[in-house]
Design a protein around this motif. Structure first.
Motif, mmCIF file in Angstrom:
data_model
loop_
_atom_site.group_PDB
_atom_site.id
_atom_site.type_symbol
_atom_site.label_atom_id
_atom_site.label_comp_id
_atom_site.label_asym_id
_atom_site.label_seq_id
_atom_site.Cartn_x
_atom_site.Cartn_y
_atom_site.Cartn_z
ATOM 1 N N SER A 1 5.477 -1.986 4.207
ATOM 2 C CA SER A 1 6.361 -2.930 4.906
ATOM 3 C C SER A 1 7.759 -2.334 4.997
ATOM 4 O O SER A 1 8.466 -2.239 3.995
ATOM 5 C CB SER A 1 6.420 -4.257 4.149
ATOM 6 N N SER B 1 7.829 1.634 -1.122
ATOM 7 C CA SER B 1 7.412 0.253 -1.360
ATOM 8 C C SER B 1 8.620 -0.518 -1.868
ATOM 9 O O SER B 1 9.627 0.070 -2.281
ATOM 10 C CB SER B 1 6.274 0.187 -2.399
ATOM 11 N N ASP C 1 9.977 -5.003 -2.817
ATOM 12 C CA ASP C 1 9.553 -6.338 -3.267
ATOM 13 C C ASP C 1 8.727 -7.092 -2.226
ATOM 14 O O ASP C 1 8.104 -8.100 -2.530
ATOM 15 C CB ASP C 1 10.797 -7.160 -3.617
ATOM 16 N N ARG C 2 8.695 -6.580 -1.010
ATOM 17 C CA ARG C 2 7.893 -7.273 0.019
ATOM 18 C C ARG C 2 6.407 -6.976 -0.137
ATOM 19 O O ARG C 2 5.572 -7.559 0.548
ATOM 20 C CB ARG C 2 8.345 -6.863 1.430
ATOM 21 N N VAL C 3 6.074 -6.024 -1.038
ATOM 22 C CA VAL C 3 4.684 -5.601 -1.192
ATOM 23 C C VAL C 3 4.155 -6.068 -2.558
ATOM 24 O O VAL C 3 4.841 -5.925 -3.578
ATOM 25 C CB VAL C 3 4.583 -4.070 -1.103
ATOM 26 N N GLU C 4 2.957 -6.633 -2.581
ATOM 27 C CA GLU C 4 2.324 -7.064 -3.824
ATOM 28 C C GLU C 4 2.220 -5.861 -4.774
ATOM 29 O O GLU C 4 1.669 -4.823 -4.390
ATOM 30 C CB GLU C 4 0.922 -7.601 -3.488
ATOM 31 N N PRO C 5 2.781 -5.948 -5.978
ATOM 32 C CA PRO C 5 2.771 -4.793 -6.892
ATOM 33 C C PRO C 5 1.396 -4.146 -7.080
ATOM 34 O O PRO C 5 1.268 -2.917 -7.020
ATOM 35 C CB PRO C 5 3.293 -5.392 -8.204
ATOM 36 N N ALA C 6 0.357 -4.944 -7.234
ATOM 37 C CA ALA C 6 -0.980 -4.366 -7.464
ATOM 38 C C ALA C 6 -1.433 -3.581 -6.229
ATOM 39 O O ALA C 6 -2.100 -2.541 -6.335
ATOM 40 C CB ALA C 6 -1.974 -5.484 -7.776
ATOM 41 N N ALA C 7 -1.040 -4.061 -5.056
ATOM 42 C CA ALA C 7 -1.437 -3.358 -3.818
ATOM 43 C C ALA C 7 -0.727 -2.010 -3.712
ATOM 44 O O ALA C 7 -1.335 -1.003 -3.351
ATOM 45 C CB ALA C 7 -1.106 -4.236 -2.611
ATOM 46 N N GLN D 1 -2.274 -7.220 4.135
ATOM 47 C CA GLN D 1 -0.881 -7.551 4.444
ATOM 48 C C GLN D 1 -0.596 -8.979 4.000
ATOM 49 O O GLN D 1 -1.321 -9.886 4.337
ATOM 50 C CB GLN D 1 -0.621 -7.411 5.948
ATOM 51 N N SER D 2 0.444 -9.123 3.195
ATOM 52 C CA SER D 2 0.749 -10.507 2.715
ATOM 53 C C SER D 2 1.394 -11.309 3.841
ATOM 54 O O SER D 2 1.940 -10.726 4.772
ATOM 55 C CB SER D 2 1.733 -10.433 1.530
#
Ligand code: LIP
Length: 275
Positions: free
Chosen positions: A221, A173, A175-181, A274-275
């Motif tokens: 991601s 993982s 920084d492209r991924v929401e931390p909580a996710a 997916q953000s």
């Protein structure tokens, strides 16, 4: 089997792919030796920040990619090349090399051995070659479509005897991924009695799936140059992968690889908005 390129620009035979695989192994080992030399004198390297302080690049990454690109241009000049540091150079053969000169840059720059040189190749977005060299462990993982997968020349296969409850999963993982996710993926895995590692190199962890060391790998991601070689290795070692988008050379995408028996459950555990 002949792999016919879309629009019939070129038909690449198994012999063509086998030639490229032999070239890729020799080239990746030479690139690995160059990277290892930089690794031994990493304190001298000029380091730059990309997106954030965790996303770094050094002259080692750039020089090793330049070495790989020069070798490809010299031997297979009609092929395209996509590399982490210098982007996409279109070709005319229909085959595109997809390279990460040093995958696991953070581990590399912090003096840890979990990094590798990842050399993949794709035809119409489909992985057809994969070579991953891990110099600190003297390991070369290699595969071509239809030709099986090897580690230092010996056949490898995914760990069909393992599952998410008695095997180890690789997770990635950034920084492209929401931390909580990202945390929810870990929580979901722990809830079923699973466990995970993250060594900083998605390519090397995909190679570990192919070698039967990890039961699967998931990252929400990931860029094409991080996964293309590993995807070929896992597929040729009998595993299942989430196909990378055909137009994936321009944007990161979700990556998932596992044994056939664990793929569906790992897909469910690691599915996030997916953000
Ligand atoms: C790394 C990937 C890893 C990802 C890291 C980083 P790099 O590639 O292999 O899967 O989680 O954030 O992107 O930057 O070391 O070549």
């Amino acid at each position: 089997m002949t792999t016919t390129i879309q629009e019939n620009r070129v038909s690449l035979s198994d012999t063509d792919l086998a030639d490229r695989l032999g070239f890729a192994e020799t080239m990746a080992k030479a690139a690995g030796a160059a990277a290892l030399d930089y690794f031994t004198r990493r304190d001298e390297l000029v380091i730059e920040t990309k997106r954030n302080p965790q996303d770094l690049v050094s002259e080692a990454d750039k020089k090793v990619e330049e070495l790989i690109r020069a070798e490809i241009a010299n031997r297979f000049g009609a092929d395209g090349v996509l590399g982490e540091e210098y982007g996409l150079t279109e070709g005319t053969s229909g085959l595109t090399w997809v390279i990460d000169p040093i995958d696991g840059t953070s581990a590399f720059l912090n003096g840890m051995p979990s990094w590798c040189v990842s050399v993949g190749a794709a035809i119409d977005g489909e992985p057809v070659l994969g070579v991953i060299v891990a110099p600190c462990f003297d390991e070369c993982y290699s595969a071509r479509r239809g030709g099986g997968a090897t580690l230092n020349g010996k056949p490898i296969r995914v760990a069909d005897q393992l599952n998410l409850r008695n095997g180890v999963v690789g997770l990635g993982s950034n920084d492209r991924v929401e931390p909580a996710a990202a945390a929810r993926i870990v929580e979901n895995l722990f809830e079923i009695g699973g466990t995970f590692i993250r060594n900083g190199s998605g390519a090397l962890m995909l190679a570990y799936v192919a070698a039967g060391r990890l039961v699967g790998y998931a990252e929400p991601s990931m860029n094409a140059w991080d996964c293309m070689a590993g995807y070929c290795l896992v597929s040729e070692a009998g595993g299942t992968v989430l196909p990378f988008p055909r137009d994936g050379f321009h944007a990161p995408a979700r990556v998932l690889a596992a044994t056939g028996g664990s793929y569906a459950e790992l897909e469910q555990i690691s599915a996030i908005a997916q953000s």
